[in-house]
Design a protein around this motif. Sequence first.
Motif, PDB file in Angstrom:
ATOM      1  N   ALA A  62       0.835  -1.206   0.000  1.00  0.00           N
ATOM      2  CA  ALA A  62       0.000   0.000   0.000  1.00  0.00           C
ATOM      3  C   ALA A  62       0.864   1.248   0.000  1.00  0.00           C
ATOM      4  N   GLY A  63       0.403   2.281  -0.698  1.00  0.00           N
ATOM      5  CA  GLY A  63       0.990   3.600  -0.534  1.00  0.00           C
ATOM      6  C   GLY A  63       2.077   4.034  -1.494  1.00  0.00           C
ATOM      7  N   ARG A  64       2.501   3.157  -2.411  1.00  0.00           N
ATOM      8  CA  ARG A  64       3.553   3.534  -3.367  1.00  0.00           C
ATOM      9  C   ARG A  64       4.723   4.219  -2.643  1.00  0.00           C
ATOM     10  N   LEU A  65       5.268   3.517  -1.667  1.00  0.00           N
ATOM     11  CA  LEU A  65       6.283   4.109  -0.784  1.00  0.00           C
ATOM     12  C   LEU A  65       7.601   4.362  -1.501  1.00  0.00           C
ATOM     13  N   PRO A  66       8.272   5.466  -1.174  1.00  0.00           N
ATOM     14  CA  PRO A  66       9.554   5.795  -1.816  1.00  0.00           C
ATOM     15  C   PRO A  66      10.680   4.925  -1.287  1.00  0.00           C
ATOM     16  N   ASP A  67      11.719   4.799  -2.097  1.00  0.00           N
ATOM     17  CA  ASP A  67      12.881   4.015  -1.687  1.00  0.00           C
ATOM     18  C   ASP A  67      14.124   4.574  -2.367  1.00  0.00           C
ATOM     19  N   LEU A  68      15.174   4.760  -1.597  1.00  0.00           N
ATOM     20  CA  LEU A  68      16.430   5.267  -2.136  1.00  0.00           C
ATOM     21  C   LEU A  68      17.255   4.140  -2.752  1.00  0.00           C
ATOM     22  N   LEU A  69      18.106   4.500  -3.701  1.00  0.00           N
ATOM     23  CA  LEU A  69      19.071   3.543  -4.218  1.00  0.00           C
ATOM     24  C   LEU A  69      20.087   3.260  -3.114  1.00  0.00           C
ATOM     25  N   PRO A  70      20.201   2.007  -2.636  1.00  0.00           N
ATOM     26  CA  PRO A  70      21.018   1.724  -1.455  1.00  0.00           C
ATOM     27  C   PRO A  70      22.513   1.955  -1.639  1.00  0.00           C
ATOM     28  N   GLU A  71      22.995   1.891  -2.892  1.00  0.00           N
ATOM     29  CA  GLU A  71      24.441   2.048  -3.119  1.00  0.00           C
ATOM     30  C   GLU A  71      24.852   3.509  -3.249  1.00  0.00           C
ATOM     31  N   TRP A  72      23.869   4.407  -3.161  1.00  0.00           N
ATOM     32  CA  TRP A  72      24.159   5.804  -3.424  1.00  0.00           C
ATOM     33  C   TRP A  72      23.762   6.699  -2.256  1.00  0.00           C
ATOM     34  N   SER A  73      24.354   7.869  -2.212  1.00  0.00           N
ATOM     35  CA  SER A  73      23.995   8.930  -1.275  1.00  0.00           C
ATOM     36  C   SER A  73      24.056  10.226  -2.063  1.00  0.00           C
ATOM     37  N   VAL A  74      23.554  11.309  -1.488  1.00  0.00           N
ATOM     38  CA  VAL A  74      23.672  12.600  -2.171  1.00  0.00           C
ATOM     39  C   VAL A  74      25.142  12.943  -2.390  1.00  0.00           C
ATOM     40  N   LYS A  75      25.975  12.638  -1.395  1.00  0.00           N
ATOM     41  CA  LYS A  75      27.412  12.913  -1.539  1.00  0.00           C
ATOM     42  C   LYS A  75      28.004  12.162  -2.723  1.00  0.00           C
ATOM     43  N   ARG A  76      27.651  10.896  -2.853  1.00  0.00           N
ATOM     44  CA  ARG A  76      28.196  10.094  -3.958  1.00  0.00           C
ATOM     45  C   ARG A  76      27.675  10.574  -5.315  1.00  0.00           C
ATOM     46  N   LEU A  77      26.407  10.989  -5.362  1.00  0.00           N
ATOM     47  CA  LEU A  77      25.860  11.518  -6.614  1.00  0.00           C
ATOM     48  C   LEU A  77      26.584  12.815  -6.998  1.00  0.00           C
ATOM     49  N   LYS A  78      26.843  13.642  -6.005  1.00  0.00           N
ATOM     50  CA  LYS A  78      27.585  14.886  -6.252  1.00  0.00           C
ATOM     51  C   LYS A  78      29.005  14.576  -6.731  1.00  0.00           C
ATOM     52  N   ASP A  79      29.639  13.610  -6.086  1.00  0.00           N
ATOM     53  CA  ASP A  79      30.993  13.219  -6.484  1.00  0.00           C
ATOM     54  C   ASP A  79      31.018  12.640  -7.899  1.00  0.00           C
ATOM     55  N   ALA A  80      29.882  12.066  -8.326  1.00  0.00           N
ATOM     56  CA  ALA A  80      29.784  11.496  -9.675  1.00  0.00           C
ATOM     57  C   ALA A  80      29.528  12.570 -10.729  1.00  0.00           C
ATOM     58  N   GLY A  81      29.397  13.830 -10.281  1.00  0.00           N
ATOM     59  CA  GLY A  81      29.260  14.930 -11.234  1.00  0.00           C
ATOM     60  C   GLY A  81      27.914  15.612 -11.268  1.00  0.00           C
ATOM     61  N   ALA A  82      26.977  15.202 -10.399  1.00  0.00           N
ATOM     62  CA  ALA A  82      25.637  15.793 -10.412  1.00  0.00           C
ATOM     63  C   ALA A  82      25.682  17.272 -10.030  1.00  0.00           C
ATOM     64  N   ASP A  83      24.971  18.082 -10.794  1.00  0.00           N
ATOM     65  CA  ASP A  83      24.759  19.482 -10.423  1.00  0.00           C
ATOM     66  C   ASP A  83      23.557  19.614  -9.495  1.00  0.00           C
ATOM     67  N   ALA A  84      22.650  18.635  -9.549  1.00  0.00           N
ATOM     68  CA  ALA A  84      21.465  18.613  -8.689  1.00  0.00           C
ATOM     69  C   ALA A  84      20.998  17.173  -8.535  1.00  0.00           C
TER      70      ALA A  84
END
Length: 328
Positions: free
Chosen positions: A102-124
Motif C-alpha cells: 500500500a501507498g507507493r512508498l519511496p525508496d532510495l538507491l542503497p548504493e548511493w547517497s547525495v554525496k556520492r551523486l555529487k561526487d559522480a558529477g551531479a549538479d542537482a
Amino acid sequence: MLELTENKVAALKRLSDENGIIGALAIDQRGSLKKMIAAGSSSSIGDEGIIRFKELVSEELTPYSTAILLDPEYGLPAAKVRSKDAGLLVAYEKTGYDSKAAGRLPDLLPEWSVKRLKDAGADAVKFLLYYDVDEDEKINEYKHVYMERVGSECVAEDIPFFLEIVSYDTKNDDVKSKEYAKVKPHKVIEAMKEFSKPKYHVDVLKVEVPVDMKFVEGYTEGEIVYSKEEAASFFKEQSEATELPFIFLSAGVSAKLFQETLKFAKESASTFNGVLCGRATWKDGVAPFAENGEQAGRDWLKDTGIRNIAELNAVLKETASSWFAKAN
C-alpha cells in the motif's frame, strides 16, 4: 522567495539557459525503457542496450538542452558524453514502486547517497515521489519524513534538490480516466503546497500540469471535463500555490500536445520556469533503435529528436518564466 547559497545558484545556472529557463531532457527511465527496447527487438539487447540508447540520446540531444536527467544505474556513461554546456541532474530513487504494498512508498538507491551523486558529477539531485494528498495519514507522514531526510542530505552537500511529484488516487488506479481528471487539480495543487514547506528544503518542484489536457474544451474530440476557463483557473491556482521555482514534466504525452499545453499554461498566467521533458522528446526513437540497431536510432534522434527539442525550445522561449525572479 527561495533562499539559495552561492553554490546552489551556480548549480542551477548550469542547469538553465542564460535567462533562467530550464529546458532539460529526462531519460532516467529504467524498467519502463527496458520494456520499450525489449518490445521492439527480436533479440535480447540486455543492459548494454539501455546504456547505449541513453548514450545516443545524450550525445545527439544535449547540445540543444540546458541539462539532462539520468539515473546512476545505467546513465552515468551517458553523462560523460553529454554536451559540455549541458548540466547534469541525477535521480536518487529506485525505479518504480512495489505494487503489492500500500501507498507507493519511496525508496532510495542503497548504493548511493547525495554525496556520492555529487561526487559522480551531479549538479542537482532529483527524487521522484508518488503522492496522494488524500492517502492514509500514516503513509503520507512516512513520505513527509522521508523527504525531510533527502532534503537535509542535499542541504549538507549544498546541492539543489529537485522534487518530482507524481499524483495518484488511492481509490482509482486509472489516471487516464475521466474520473481521475476531475480530481487531478486538487491532487496536484495540494501536493505542491505540502512540499513547498521549508522543512523539505526543496529548491525546484518538477510537477504535472494541473489538468488532463485530453479533457479540456478545445483540446479533445471526446468528453469534456473542464471548460477552457476552468482549466485556465487551475493553472493560475497552481502557480499561486508555491513560491518555489517549478517545472513541468511531460508525462509521456506527444511532443505536439506538450507544446500546446505550455502555450495554454502561459495564456493562463502560469509562472512555470521550464521543463524536464522525457518521452515526449525521444520515445519514438526507441523502436528504430531496437529494431534496426544503433545507427537507425541515431538517425532518428538527429532528425525527429532534434526537431522535437528545437520546437519545444521555441515554445519555452515564449512561455516560460525565469526562476531568477523566485530566488535570492
